[in-house]
Design an enzyme around this catalytic site. Structure first.
Site, PDB file in Angstrom:
ATOM      1  N   GLY A 297       0.823  -1.203   0.000  1.00 30.48           N
ATOM      2  CA  GLY A 297       0.000   0.000   0.000  1.00 30.48           C
ATOM      3  C   GLY A 297       0.851   1.243   0.000  1.00 30.48           C
ATOM      4  O   GLY A 297       2.074   1.194  -0.188  1.00 30.48           O
TER       5      GLY A 297
ATOM      6  N   SER B  40       3.951  -2.422   3.557  1.00 25.32           N
ATOM      7  CA  SER B  40       3.988  -3.667   2.785  1.00 25.32           C
ATOM      8  C   SER B  40       3.590  -4.802   3.705  1.00 25.32           C
ATOM      9  O   SER B  40       3.882  -4.773   4.902  1.00 25.32           O
ATOM     10  CB  SER B  40       5.391  -3.925   2.221  1.00 25.32           C
ATOM     11  N   VAL B  41       2.917  -5.814   3.159  1.00 25.15           N
ATOM     12  CA  VAL B  41       2.425  -6.929   3.963  1.00 25.15           C
ATOM     13  C   VAL B  41       3.069  -8.217   3.470  1.00 25.15           C
ATOM     14  O   VAL B  41       3.075  -8.499   2.265  1.00 25.15           O
ATOM     15  CB  VAL B  41       0.887  -7.038   3.890  1.00 25.15           C
TER      16      VAL B  41
ATOM     17  N   LYS C 126       2.583  -6.646   8.666  1.00 24.60           N
ATOM     18  CA  LYS C 126       2.469  -5.357   7.993  1.00 24.60           C
ATOM     19  C   LYS C 126       3.605  -4.460   8.447  1.00 24.60           C
ATOM     20  O   LYS C 126       3.665  -4.030   9.599  1.00 24.60           O
ATOM     21  CB  LYS C 126       1.114  -4.718   8.332  1.00 24.60           C
TER      22      LYS C 126
ATOM     23  N   ASP D  91     -11.691   4.452   5.591  1.00 23.62           N
ATOM     24  CA  ASP D  91     -11.091   3.923   4.352  1.00 23.62           C
ATOM     25  C   ASP D  91     -11.668   2.556   4.017  1.00 23.62           C
ATOM     26  O   ASP D  91     -10.936   1.598   3.749  1.00 23.62           O
ATOM     27  CB  ASP D  91      -9.575   3.842   4.486  1.00 23.62           C
TER      28      ASP D  91
END
Length: 1017
Positions: free
Chosen positions: A726, A730-731, A746, A848
Site C-alpha cells: 500500500g 507492505s504486507v 504489515k 477507508d
C-alpha cells in the site's frame, strides 16, 4: 544437400494439369464412392475439423454436455450445434447459445471459411474476440451477446462483408466503436448494448443505411445523439437508453418514417417534443423517454399514434394540462406518465380517464406524482379488465373512491397512497381477487375496514396506515392466506387483536398496529408468527402479561410494544428470540429483574424506560453500550455501566470475618508466589535478550516481537512472501518458529509521511475493539532494524482467502462469489461498522472502507482491516485530525472533499458504494464511469426502469437460476432490495443515508427471504 523436389516435378505439363484437375474435382464434389471412407476428410473438411477441435479445447466448463458428442464416434457434421452444407460437408452454422459454456473463443474458428452463422450467445466466454473472425467473409450472423468478452471490438470485422446481424451486447467490451463497422454494407442489425463503450455515439453509424435495428443502451458513451442518424431511412428500432447522453433529440430522428421503437430512456436529454410527432413517426409502437429532463407540453398529436403499445415518459418535467385523447390508442398496453408536472388545479384535470375506456389491452397505468388535482371519475371502473397495475399515488386527488373500482378485476397492484381521498373504502374492493399489493396509506379514509378485504386471499401487502379508519380489525383478514405485510398504524381502530390474524403463517415481513386504540391482552396465538420479522404494537391500550408464547416468534428482529399497559415479569421463554436487534418495552408496567438472557441478544437498541424494573442492570452485550439502551424511569434499578448514572448496588453484609481473613491470606500467598515466579522468569528472559527493544513471544501467545523474529518469520522479508503493498506499508506472509500458524506482517514505511500516525491509530484501534468481523492484530513490533533505523510492524491473523477486491476483480477466482456469499460478506462488514459506530466506548470511524481492506478467512467470513486512517470521535485524535480528503477516491463521501469532519455517515457512504460494487462486480473508479456517469447512477437508473430486470445490472455470478417464475420473481425482488440499500447508504446528503444498524437488519431479512425459497435450497 539437394532440396526435395515437388512430387509432380517429373510429370509432363499435360499430366500435371490432369492431376491438378482431378484433385480439385474430388475436393469440390460430393462423392458417394464406396471406396472413400466416411471418416476421411479432404483438405477443406480437415481444416473445419481441426478448427472445431480447437474450439472445444478452449472450453473449460460444459455443464450441460453440449460438446459431449464432439468425438471420433461421430462425423463432425453430426456434432451437436454444428450444421454442414449438403454438397461440400463444410461447416455453415455453429449454434451453441445458452449452454453455460465457459472458456475463451479459439481464433481457429476464423478458419471455418464457409461459416454463415456463428451464434454463441448467453454463455460465459471471456477474454478478447479473436480478430481472425474477420476472415469469415461468408458470415451473415455473428452473435456473441451475453458473455464476458473484454477488450476492444476488432476493427477487421469489416472483412465480414456479408454480415447482416452483429450482436455483441451484454459483454465487457471497452473503447470506442471502430469506424470499420460502418464498412459493412449489408448490416441490418447492430447490437452493442450493456458494455463499457465510450467516446460518444459515433456519427459514422449514420452511413450504414441498411440498418433496421440499432441497439446501444447501457454504455457510458456520453455526448449527443448524432444528427446523421436521420440518414438511416430503413431504421425501425433505435435503442440508446442509459448512455449518459446530453443535448436535445435531433429533429432528423423524426424523419425516420419507418421507426417503430424509439427508446432513449435514462439520459440527460433536454428540450421538448415536436407538436406533430406522430404525423412524423406514423409507425411508432414504442416510445420510451423516461428518466430525462424533457420539458414543455405533451403534444396532443400523440393521440394519433394509433399503433402505440408502450408509452413511457416518467421522470421528466413535462407540464401543462394533459390533452391526449387515448381513445384512439386501442393497442396501448403500457402508459407511464409518473413524476411529471401535469397538474395545476385546472378544471376537469382527471377527465382524460374517460378517454382510456377504449384501451381494452391496457395493462399498466402509472400516474404517480403527476400533481393531478380533482376527484376520481366513476369511469375509472370502465378501464380494461386486463389492467394489472394502477398507480395514482402522490397526487392531490380528493373525494370518495368510486365503488366502480371493483370492476377492475385484473388488478394485481393498486396504489392510491399519499392523496386526500375521503369517505369509506368501498366493499367492492373485495372483487379484486387477483390483487397482490394494495397501498391506501396517507389519505383520509374513514369508517371501518371493509370485511370484503377477507375475499383477497392472495394479497401479499396491505397498507392502510395514516388514515382515519375506525372500528375493529375485521376477523376476515384471517382469510388473507398470502398476506406477508399488514400496516394498520396511525388510525382510530379499537377492540382486540383478532387471533385469526395472528394465525396467518404467511405473515412474515411486518405487522404494524401501532398508534390506535386497541385494548385487551396480546393473544397467545402471537407465537404462531414464527417467521415474522417486524412487530409493532406500540401506542395502544394493550394490557395483561406478555405471553410466554411470544417466544415462538423466533425470526423477530424488531419488537416494539412501548406505551401500553403490559405488566408482570418478562417470561424466561423469551430467551429463544435471539434474532432481535431492536427491542422497545418502554412506558408499560413491567416489573421484576431485567433478565440476563437479554445480554445474549444481538441488540443495537434496547429501551426499557418507564417501567417498574428492579435490581442490578446487566453489563454485557447491549448493556455495555450506554448509548444503545435506556432505563430511565425505573427507580429500583442499580449498577450497570457507569454512563447510565445509576446508584451502586448494595452488597449484603457478611459477618464471617474469619472466612474473609482466610481468603485474604490465601490470595496474598498466591500473589506473592506468582510475583516471585515472574521475577525469576524476567531475569532468565533478560539474559536471553539480544539488545533489541522488543520482547519475544512465548508459549504460542504473542507479546511484542522483535525485528529478528519477524525477519526469520518472513524469510528476510522476501519478495516471495510479499502479499500486498500500500501507500505506507507492505504486507508479508510469515510463520514463527514456535507456532505453525501463518501470520500477516504489515511493515510500515516510516520514511513516508503519515506512516507513523497510521501505526499509532492501528494500535489504538487494536486496544479499543474486539469483534469477530474486525481483522485481529496478534501483536506489534516497535524496534530498530540491523542498520539502526526505526522499525514498526503489526502482526495480523492470516486470511487465506485474500481480499474481497481479488474475489470481485481477479480472474483467479472462478467461479466468483455466489449470491449468499455476497450477502454474508455484506452482513459481516455492516456488523463490523455497527460495532465501531455504536458499540465501542468511543465511536470509531474507519475512514477507508473498500474491498481491498476486507479480508476473507477459511470460512469466507469477512474481516475489516487497515485502521491507519481511523478517527476516534470526541478524542484529541479526532480534534487534531487534518482536514481534506480522507479515504480512497470512489469510496470517500463527497463531504470529505469539502473539508468536512469525519463522521460515521461517511463510513456508511463507503459501505454503500462497496455494496453496489459487490452486487454488480463493477469498480466505481472504472473508466466506464466518467463525465458524470457513476456506479450509483447506473444502479439507480436501472431500478427505476420497470421494463428492465435488476438481473441486467447484477454480476452474472450472483444470479440464481430458478425453476419457477414465482421463485425467480422473489429472487429478483431480493436483488432489488439489496441494491436499494446500497443507494440509500450512498446518498449524497449524509442526513439521507441509512443507519448502519438498519442495514444489518435489512440484509438479514433479505438473506432469510432467499433461504426460504425452496428451489434455492
Amino acid at each position: 544437400m539437394k532440396s526435395r523436389e515437388p512430387i509432380c516435378s517429373s510429370f509432363s505439363p499435360l499430366t500435371s494439369f490432369l492431376f491438378s484437375f482431378l484433385l480439385i474435382y474430388f475436393m469440390t464434389t460430393n462423392t458417394t464412392n464406396a471406396t472413400i471412407s466416411s471418416s476421411s476428410y479432404d483438405y477443406g473438411n480437415e481444416t473445419d475439423h481441426l478448427a472445431l477441435l480447437s474450439f472445444k479445447s478452449l472450453i473449460t466448463h460444459d455443464p450441460y454436455g453440449a460438446l459431449s458428442s464432439w468425438n471420433t464416434s461421430f462425423h463432425f457434421c453430426d456434432w451437436s450445434g454444428v450444421t454442414c452444407g449438403k454438397q461440400h460437408k463444410r461447416v455453415t452454422v455453429l449454434q451453441l447459445t445458452s449452454q453455460g459454456l465457459k472458456g475463451s473463443l479459439s481464433p481457429h474458428v476464423g478458419n471455418l471459411s464457409f461459416l454463415r452463422e456463428l451464434s454463441l450467445g448467453n454463455n460465459s466466454l471471456q477474454k478478447t474476440i479473436p480478430h481472425e473472425l474477420g476472415r469469415l467473409y461468408r458470415l451473415r450472423v455473428l452473435n456473441l451477446s451475453r458473455n464476458k468478452f473484454s477488450g476492444v471490438i476488432p476493427t477487421n470485422l469489416s472483412g465480414c462483408s456479408n454480415l447482416e446481424t452483429l450482436g455483441l451486447g451484454v459483454n465487457e467490451l471497452f473503447g470506442s466503436i471502430p469506424k470499420e463497422i460502418s464498412f459493412l454494407p449489408k448490416l441490418t442489425m447492430l447490437s452493442l448494448s450493456e458494455n463499457r463503450l465510450t467516446g460518444g455515439v459515433p456519427s459514422f453509424l449514420g452511413n450504414i443505411t441498411s440498418l433496421e435495428l440499432l441497439s446501444l443502451p447501457k454504455n457510458p458513451f456520453g455526448g449527443t445523439i448524432p444528427d446523421t442518424f436521420g440518414h438511416l431511412k430503413s431504421l425501425k428500432e433505435l435503442y440508446l437508453g442509459v448512455c449518459n447522453l446530453t443535448g436535445s433529440i435531433p429533429l432528423s430522428i423524426y424523419n425516420l418514417s419507418l421507426l417503430t421503437e424509439l427508446s432513449l430512456p435514462s439520459n440527460h436529454l433536454t428540450g421538448s417534443l415536436p407538436l406533430a410527432i406522430c404525423s412524423m413517426l406514423p409507425a411508432l409502437t414504442g416510445l420510451q423517454l423516461w428518466g430525462n429532463q424533457l420539458t414543455g407540453i405533451l403534444p396532443s398529436s400523440i393521440s394519433n399514434c394509433s399503433k402505440l403499445t408502450t408509452f413511457d415518459i416518467t421522470n421528466n418535467s413535462f407540464s401543462g394540462k394533459l390533452t391526449i385523447d387515448f381513445s384512439k390508442l386501442t393497442d396501448i398496453v403500457s402508459i407511464g406518465l409518473g413524476n411529471n408536472l401535469f397538474g395545476g388545479a385546472q378544471t376537469n384535470e382527471m377527465n382524460f380517464i374517460d378517454s382510456l375506456n377504449n384501451c381494452s389491452k391496457l395493462n399498466y397505468l402509472f400516474l404517480y406524482n403527476c400533481n393531478f388535482e380533482g376527484a376520481l371519475p366513476v369511469s375509472i371502473g370502465n378501464l380494461s379488465d386486463k389492467l394489472s397495475f394502477l398507480n395514482l399515488g402522490a397526487n392531490r386527488l380528493y373525494g370518495n373512491l368510486p365503488s366502480s373500482i371493483g370492476n377492475l378485476v385484473g388488478l394485481s397492484r393498486l396504489v392510491l397512497s399519499s392523496n386526500k381521498l375521503i369517505g369509506i373504502i368501498p366493499s367492492s374492493i373485495g372483487k379484486l381477487e387477483k390483487l397482490k399489493i394494495a397501498l391506501f396509506y396517507e389519505n383520509q379514509f374513514s369508517g371501518p375496514i371493509p370485511d370484503a378485504f377477507g375475499n383477497l386471499s392472495g394479497i401479499n401487502r396491505l397498507a392502510l396506515h395514516s388514515n382515519k379508519l375506525e372500528g375493529v380489525i375485521p376477523l376476515s383478514l384471517g382469510n388473507c392466506y398470502g398476506l406477508e405485510l399488514l400496516y394498520l398504524s396511525n388510525n382510530r381502530l379499537s377492540g382486540n387483536i383478532p387471533k385469526q390474524l395472528l394465525q396467518l403463517p404467511s405473515l412474515t415481513i411486518a405487522l404494524e398496529l401501532s398508534q390506535n386504540n386497541l385494548f385487551g391482552s396480546l393473544p397467545s396465538e402471537v407465537g404462531d408468527l414464527k417467521m415474522l420479522m417486524f412487530l409493532n404494537l406500540s401506542h395502544n391500550n394493550l394490557s395483561g402479561n406478555i405471553p410466554s408464547s411470544l417466544s415462538g416468534c423466533t425470526s423477530l428482529s424488531y419488537l416494539d410494544i412501548n406505551h401500553n399497559l403490559f405488566q408482570g415479569m418478562l417470561p424466561q421463554s423469551l430467551s429463544s428470540m435471539r434474532g432481535l436487534v431492536e427491542l422497545d418495552l418502554s412506558h408499560n408496567n413491567l416489573s421484576g429483574q431485567i433478565p440476563r438472557f437479554i445480554e445474549g441478544f444481538p441488540l443495537y437498541a434496547l429501551n426499557l424506560s418507564f417501567n417498574d424494573f428492579e435490581g442490578e442492570v446487566p453489563v454485557k452485550g447491549v448493556f455495555a453500550n450506554a448509548s444503545g439502551i435506556s432505563v430511565v424511569g425505573n427507580r429500583k434499578l442499580c449498577g450497570g455501566s457507569r454512563e447510565l448514572g445509576l446508584p451502586r448496588c448494595k452488597k449484603k453484609e457478611k459477618n464471617k470475618s474469619k472466612r474473609w481473613f482466610i481468603v485474604f491470606v490465601i490470595i496474598l500467598f498466591i500473589a506473592s508466589t506468582l510475583l516471585v515466579i515472574s521475577c525469576v522468569v524476567y531475569v532468565l528472559f533478560k539474559k536471553k535478550r539480544t539488545g533489541q527493544h522488543s520482547q519475544s513471544s512465548t508459549s504460542g501467545r504473542f507479546s511484542k516481537v522483535s525485528y529478528d523474529q519477524l525477519l526469520k518469520a518472513t524469510d528476510g522479508f522476501s519478495e516471495d512472501n510479499l502479499i500486498g503493498k500500500g501507500g505506507t506499508s507492505s504486507v508479508y506472509k510469515g510463520v514463527f518458529e514456535h507456532d505453525d500458524r501463518f501470520v500477516a506482517v504489515k511493515v510500515l514505511h516510516l520514511q513516508i509521511r503519515g506512516a507513523h500516525k497510521n501505526f499509532i491509530r492501528e494500535c489504538e484501534a487494536w486496544r479499543s475493539t474486539r469483534h469477530r468481523n474486525l481483522l485481529k492484530i496478534i501483536t506489534s513490533c516497535s524496534s530498530v532494524d540491523f542498520q539502526g533505523n526505526d522499525f514498526k510492524a503489526l502482526v495480523y491473523e492470516f486470511m487465506p482467502n485474500g481480499s474481497l477486491h481479488d474475489w470481485l476483480h481477479s480472474s483467479a477466482h472462478e467461479p466468483g462469489l455466489n449470491l449468499i456469499q455476497r450477502i454474508n460478506i455484506l452482513i459481516d462488514v455492516a456488523s463490523a461498522l455497527d460495532y465501531l459506530h455504536n458499540c465501542c466506548v468511543t465511536t470509531i470511524v474507519h475512514c477507508d472502507l473498500k474491498p481491498s481492506n476486507i479480508l476473507l478467512d477459511d470460512d469466507m467470513v469477512a474481516h475489516v482491516g487497515d485502521f491507519g486512517l481511523a478517527q476516534f470521535l470526541g478524542t484529541m485524535s479526532d480534534l487534531n485530525s487534518s482536514s481534506g480528503l480522507k479515504g480512497t477516491i470512489g469510496y470517500a463521501p463527497p463531504e470529505y472533499g469539502l473539508g468536512n469532519v469525519m463522521t460515521s455517515s461517511g463510513d456508511v457512504y463507503s459501505f454503500g458504494i462497496l455494496l453496489l460494487e459487490v452486487m454488480t462486480g463493477k469498480n466505481p473508479t472504472h473508466n466506464m464511469f466518467n463525465e458524470g456517469h457513476s456506479l450509483y447512477k447506473l444502479v439507480s437508473m436501472t431500478l427505476v426502469d420497470h421494463a428492465v430486470t435488476v438481473t441486467d445490472v447484477v454480476d452474472k455470478d450472483a444470479i440464481i437460476m430458478q425453476s419457477t417464475k414465482a421463485d425467480a420473481k422473489k429472487v429478483e425482488e431480493c436483488l432489488a432490495s439489496i441494491l436499494k440499500i446500497g443507494l440509500s447508504c450512498s446518498a449524497y446528503s449524509p442526513a439521507q443515508r441509512m443507519k448502519i444498524e438498519n442495514v444489518v437488519n435489512e440484509l438479514h431479512h433479505i438473506k432469510d427471504a432467499l433461504q426460504n425459497i425452496q428451489v434455492y435450497k
